[in-house]
Design an enzyme around this catalytic site. Sequence first.
Site, short mmCIF file in Angstrom:
data_model
loop_
_atom_site.label_atom_id
_atom_site.label_comp_id
_atom_site.label_asym_id
_atom_site.label_seq_id
_atom_site.Cartn_x
_atom_site.Cartn_y
_atom_site.Cartn_z
N ARG A 68 5.07 -13.25 9.61
CA ARG A 68 5.73 -11.99 9.31
C ARG A 68 7.08 -11.91 10.01
NH1 ARG A 68 3.91 -6.86 9.78
NH2 ARG A 68 1.97 -7.50 8.87
N GLU A 110 0.87 -1.16 0.00
CA GLU A 110 0.00 0.00 0.00
C GLU A 110 0.92 1.23 0.00
OE1 GLU A 110 -2.85 0.18 3.19
OE2 GLU A 110 -3.65 2.09 2.45
N LYS A 147 4.36 0.99 10.54
CA LYS A 147 4.50 2.20 9.73
C LYS A 147 4.10 3.44 10.53
CE LYS A 147 3.40 0.21 5.20
NZ LYS A 147 2.30 0.06 4.25
P1 ATP Z 1 -0.27 -1.59 6.67
O1 ATP Z 1 -0.54 -1.57 8.11
O2 ATP Z 1 -0.15 -0.23 6.08
O3 ATP Z 1 -1.12 -2.53 5.86
P2 ATP Z 1 1.84 -3.42 5.98
O4 ATP Z 1 3.12 -3.56 6.71
O5 ATP Z 1 0.90 -4.57 5.92
O6 ATP Z 1 1.20 -2.16 6.62
P3 ATP Z 1 1.66 -3.32 3.10
O7 ATP Z 1 2.11 -2.24 2.20
O8 ATP Z 1 0.23 -3.67 3.12
O9 ATP Z 1 2.17 -2.92 4.54
O10 ATP Z 1 2.54 -4.63 2.85
C1 ATP Z 1 2.91 -5.11 1.60
C2 ATP Z 1 3.27 -6.56 1.70
O11 ATP Z 1 4.36 -6.74 2.58
C3 ATP Z 1 2.12 -7.39 2.24
O12 ATP Z 1 1.98 -8.54 1.43
C4 ATP Z 1 2.54 -7.73 3.63
O13 ATP Z 1 2.04 -8.99 4.00
C5 ATP Z 1 4.07 -7.74 3.53
N1 ATP Z 1 4.67 -7.42 4.83
C6 ATP Z 1 4.49 -6.31 5.57
N2 ATP Z 1 5.17 -6.37 6.74
C7 ATP Z 1 5.82 -7.57 6.73
C8 ATP Z 1 6.69 -8.23 7.65
N3 ATP Z 1 7.03 -7.69 8.82
N4 ATP Z 1 7.17 -9.44 7.30
C9 ATP Z 1 6.84 -10.00 6.13
N5 ATP Z 1 6.02 -9.44 5.22
C10 ATP Z 1 5.51 -8.23 5.51
MG MG Z 2 -1.15 -4.27 4.64
#
Ligand code: ATP
Ligand code: MG
Length: 557
Positions: free
Chosen positions: A260, A36, A270
């Site tokens: 994760r 996102e 974030k």
């Molecule tokens: P938000 O709270 O804004 O959704 P987010 O960390 O989920 O934050 P995204 O931009 O939605 O951010 O994440 C993009 C991709 O990265 C998603 O597929 C998410 O699952 C993966 N991702 C985010 N944080 C992690 C993490 N700590 N470890 C592994 N994958 C991650």
């Molecule tokens: Mg997300």
Amino acid sequence: MNNTEGRQKNFLEELIEADLQAGKYADGIITRFPPEPNGYLHIGHAKSICLNFGLARTYGGKTNLRFDDTNPVKEDVEYVNSIKDDIRWLGFEWAQELYSSDYFEQLYQWAELLITKGLAYVDDQTQEEIRLNRGTVTQPGKESPWRNRSVEENLDLFRRMRAGEFADGQRVLRAKIDMAHPNMLMRDPLMYRIIHAHHHRTGDKWCIYPMYDYAHGQCDSIENITHSICTLEFDVHRPLYDWFIEQLGIYPSHQHEFARLNISYTMMSKRKLLQLVQEGVVMGWDDPRMPTICGLRRRGYTPESVRAFAEKVGVAKRDNVIDISLLEFCLREDLNRRAHRRMAVLNPLKVVITNYPEGQTEELEAVNNPEDASYGTRMVPFSREIYIEREDFMEDAPKKFFRLAPGREVRLRYAYLVTCTEVIKDAQGNITELHCTYDPTTRGGNAPDGRRVQGTIHWVSAQHAKPAEVRLFDRLFSVPDPNDVPEGQDWRQNINPESLRTTKAMLEPSLAEAQVGDRFQFERMGYFCVDPDTTTNQMVINRVATLKDTWAKISSK
Ligand code: ATP
Ligand code: MG
């Protein structure tokens, strides 16, 4: 290319291999990375990038970059560009750059289809009413009084929602599933909400926006994503993901969840990272202490070391916390092989070699990388006055101190054996200078008479030295789990007040030519990288990591 050699296959690899063997996905697998664009990518995202792009690379498939831009309020092109930079820096290239917003019309048409099939309805309840009527894990929810509207009325209201006739929050579109479903997410989940906001790509075209659960699977399906990989907390969303795809009869993408990445002494929220930036705790998103990809890059991490880290961490099915020293270990392993060695004195103490001719300079040959002869050698100037590390001298040294002390002899790396003859102090008793004599027969560092000198220290010729600001970073948080704070207390109390220390260092002159981003091993001191704050007058250098893990010792005390 197959990167699974030499280790056990993870569950995703096993799954994909089974699929391929069963003759599925003859045209190759397709994965996607779906950020996102509401913030900068961090090391957790790097894990997801390496996983998605890595699987496609291993099994001859492709990976799309899809910006999940369904929430106009928090998103921005600034983030889109930084995300693309970061993925390329990590060494990956996407098959297509796509946006969920590109599919808004298709998603809308599918929503009308679900209405027509009696599987979606417009609800007039307030957000609060919807929340209250959802029930609890132990109690079923209550059906909305608007649940049984006719298809015609639903279509008419939904079209008017799109046309902008209603205010934010006045109505929503919900899937009609089961208000008593044991999975709360299946209790008539929201599909669309009204948001009168400008979208960074679609402008003012839309005032209704799809929810994550309605958008994500359908976007995967449009792109024929074979394996939609996400983090564990989405496992409860999977039935809904499957439900929409099944009801619409579209390409069956499948969702798979992995744990994760969590790392000790840091955090990846974030929202909290944004707070650190906004409150000036750090210099910006790319502050070298930040767990962001741009922060790691600026600090001096190599893409190879981040990829090696992602590989070592593996793919787990259960949540865990990875020790941050593993990341540092990967960096050391990479730079030990590849970094040029240089000499730099971080905490300089002047030494005058009293029997060395005044005005004389000689060039001594130094090895650029003892791990790899192809790196060659360089010449380092030596003269009567040099700097050594203050810590390499001790006035009342114990026997086992194999560095410089009054009356003791030490080897100057690549140069001569010197003996300390005098300690000069100021009025307060601080040591300001040392006097030494050198043995002219020991050029290169060995005594012809074979006498043994244990200690070797690094040095820089004073008249040739290039001064620089060196930034010594430490962990941003002083506790392993910075999110763990007692009720009512602030997570910011865990910020390490000493995470940045700067020093005025003296560098060997060849470093004058170093460019921003160049990385070196400063002998005995660690790995360093030239920071973009460098100007023509002032060189700024970041310490990426020490040579050895010093924290393991300190924190176990
Ligand atoms: P938000 O709270 O804004 O959704 P987010 O960390 O989920 O934050 P995204 O931009 O939605 O951010 O994440 C993009 C991709 O990265 C998603 O597929 C998410 O699952 C993966 N991702 C985010 N944080 C992690 C993490 N700590 N470890 C592994 N994958 C991650
Ligand atoms: Mg997300």
